[in-house]
Design an enzyme around this catalytic site. Structure first.
Site, PDB file in Angstrom:
ATOM      1  N   ARG A  94       0.634  -1.188  -0.069  1.00 42.21           N
ATOM      2  CA  ARG A  94       0.052   0.079   0.037  1.00 42.21           C
ATOM      3  C   ARG A  94       0.956   1.020   0.099  1.00 42.21           C
ATOM      4  NH1 ARG A  94      -3.328  -3.676   1.727  1.00 42.21           N
ATOM      5  NH2 ARG A  94      -1.344  -4.376   2.530  1.00 42.21           N
ATOM      6  N   THR A  95       1.860   1.205   1.007  1.00 44.01           N
ATOM      7  CA  THR A  95       2.490   2.706   1.173  1.00 44.01           C
ATOM      8  C   THR A  95       3.244   2.749  -0.369  1.00 44.01           C
ATOM      9  OG1 THR A  95       2.698   2.186   3.398  1.00 44.01           O
ATOM     10  CG2 THR A  95       4.015   3.762   2.418  1.00 44.01           C
ATOM     11  N   LYS A 123      27.591  -3.815  -3.362  1.00 45.91           N
ATOM     12  CA  LYS A 123      29.154  -3.970  -3.848  1.00 45.91           C
ATOM     13  C   LYS A 123      30.027  -3.260  -2.811  1.00 45.91           C
ATOM     14  CE  LYS A 123      27.908  -2.921  -8.735  1.00 45.91           C
ATOM     15  NZ  LYS A 123      28.198  -2.027  -9.640  1.00 45.91           N
ATOM     16  N   ARG A 144      11.591   3.704   2.826  1.00 40.66           N
ATOM     17  CA  ARG A 144      11.166   2.779   4.019  1.00 40.66           C
ATOM     18  C   ARG A 144      12.381   1.800   4.435  1.00 40.66           C
ATOM     19  NH1 ARG A 144       5.662  -0.883   4.662  1.00 40.66           N
ATOM     20  NH2 ARG A 144       4.940   1.322   5.039  1.00 40.66           N
ATOM     21  N   HIS A 177       5.721   6.010  11.388  1.00 37.56           N
ATOM     22  CA  HIS A 177       4.984   6.192   9.888  1.00 37.56           C
ATOM     23  C   HIS A 177       4.291   7.178   9.867  1.00 37.56           C
ATOM     24  CE1 HIS A 177       3.681   4.552   6.229  1.00 37.56           C
ATOM     25  NE2 HIS A 177       3.178   3.159   6.505  1.00 37.56           N
TER      26      HIS A 177
HETATM   27  C1  NCD Z   1       1.504  -0.766   8.201  1.00 36.84           C
HETATM   28  C2  NCD Z   1       3.251  -0.772   8.152  1.00 36.84           C
HETATM   29  O1  NCD Z   1       3.919  -0.964   7.399  1.00 36.84           O
HETATM   30  O2  NCD Z   1       3.775  -0.256   9.118  1.00 36.84           O
HETATM   31  N1  NCD Z   1       1.266  -0.897   6.692  1.00 36.84           N
HETATM   32  C3  NCD Z   1       1.123   0.085   6.027  1.00 36.84           C
HETATM   33  O3  NCD Z   1       1.799   0.812   5.749  1.00 36.84           O
HETATM   34  N2  NCD Z   1      -0.287   0.539   5.684  1.00 36.84           N
HETATM   35  C4  NCD Z   1       1.000  -1.771   9.184  1.00 36.84           C
HETATM   36  C5  NCD Z   1       1.685  -3.219   9.122  1.00 36.84           C
HETATM   37  O4  NCD Z   1       2.542  -3.498   8.439  1.00 36.84           O
HETATM   38  O5  NCD Z   1       0.897  -3.821   9.998  1.00 36.84           O
END
Ligand code: NCD
Length: 359
Positions: A94-95, A123, A144, A177
């Site tokens: 999703r993100t 490398k 991320r 997040h």
């Molecule tokens: C969440 C995350 O990655 O922290 N997912 C997301 O970004 N929608 C929640 C999760 O992974 O449980």
């Protein structure tokens, strides 16, 4: 001599980073701002209710314009001169997709690195050089990472180079997040639009609150709204960590620690479910914790208030029976889509192009 000194002070080194990292958020935030505006979005504490309401209006505008082909064509020109990279070193559906599509809606081109084995870090390149390399090609980095401070460190490092570009934290380990907090808040605000919005709501968080970064960021943000109350519903092993509880104490925000979901369901306006974050287990310790009684089941529907909403950042496992998706109080699929609109609004705001989108 002057030139040498200047070069020295520009240089990023491990020590200056460590010193910076231990500072308070209040001291750190100015580095990630330009003229009072957010430049890098690293922590939820950079967000204010004023910023969020501007963003919500912008997201509403974007989604309205996006309904027609003419509107999409117009949006597609707004950031057609910009490029971004999605550097995702932890799994994401999703993100990743919502950020990528948010960029595409605005006409931004994107590159991506998701598999660490395809990056030059294998490398032997340092992470600093990898990040710096991104800034040679693109205008925005969305990150991320499993490491809690990675986004902060990357932004700190880039801010010491001659080509600092904005960094957005798309999830930093067990810690934060912030953009999920934005889309969650946007979802709550839309659901309660005609019922006083976010103000005064009782919010229940359920599941792995200890390692769930979404609840940590959202709690911080929600606590800035008047009379919002919290109830943290989790097995003891996964309860909300002290740092967030201390923040709530300092802000004089009411909260309750609970472990009986059945008792809390009739009392909340928002019920926010989360999954067990067992990817952070050292040796399968999550399996030792009894989590079934923290699932929302069909039998709960009659006692869940008609005006309340059920949320989940997704992905889900067993926390919510899929049959519940049919209930209008289940808003997690809307929540997911809201992520794309709010991230488009955020990107527009970071590039200060919000006026390019007609009202
Ligand atoms: C969440 C995350 O990655 O922290 N997912 C997301 O970004 N929608 C929640 C999760 O992974 O449980």
């Amino acid at each position: 001599m002057g030139a040498v000194l200047q070069i020295e002070s520009m240089k990023y080194d491990e020590n200056s980073w460590k010193q910076f990292h231990t500072k308070s958020l209040q001291e750190k935030i100015p580095l990630f701002s330009r003229e009072g505006q957010i430049f890098d979005l690293i922590y939820a504490s950079q967000l204010t209710p004023e910023f969020c309401s501007r963003l919500f209006e912008l997201a509403d505008r974007i989604r309205k314009i996006a309904k027609s082909k003419e509107g999409m064509d117009e949006l597609g020109r707004v950031l057609s001169d910009k490029r971004g990279i999605l550097f995702f070193q932890q799994p994401s559906t999703r993100t990743f997709l919502s950020f990528q599509n948010a960029c595409h809606i605005l006409g931004m081109k994107t590159s991506e690195i998701r598999d660490p084995s395809t990056s030059s870090e294998v490398k032997g390149e340092s992470w600093e050089d990898t990040i710096r390399t991104f800034s040679s090609y693109v205008d925005l980095i969305i990150l991320r990472h499993r490491e809690e401070a990675y986004a902060e460190r990357a932004a700190f490092h880039l801010n010491a180079t001659k080509r600092p570009i904005p960094v957005i934290n798309g999830g930093s380990g067990k810690d934060e997040h912030p953009t999920q907090a934005l889309l969650d808040l946007y979802t709550i605000q839309r659901a309660f639009k005609y019922r006083n919005g976010i103000v005064g709501k009782r919010v229940g968080f359920v599941g792995d609150l200890k390692r769930g970064r979404t609840v940590r960021s959202l709690t911080q943000l929600l606590s800035l709204y008047p009379q919002v109350k919290f109830v943290f519903i989790a097995p003891e092993a996964f309860q909300m960590r002290k740092d967030i509880l201390e923040l709530l104490d300092a802000r004089k925000v009411e909260y309750e620690i609970a472990d009986d979901l059945n008792v809390q369901i009739p009392k909340v306006d928002v019920l926010y479910m989360t999954r067990i974050q067992d990817e952070y287990d050292a040796q399968g310790e999550s399996k030792l914790v009894e989590t079934e009684k923290f699932h929302f089941r069909r039998e709960h529907l009659p006692v869940f208030p008609q005006t309340s909403i059920l949320m989940h950042p997704l992905p889900r496992r067993y926390e919510i029976d899929p049959i519940i998706d049919l209930d209008p109080r289940a808003v997690y699929w809307k929540q997911e889509r809201n992520g794309m609109w709010i991230r488009a609004a955020l990107i527009l705001q970071l590039f200060q192009r919000e006026n390019f989108v007609s009202a």
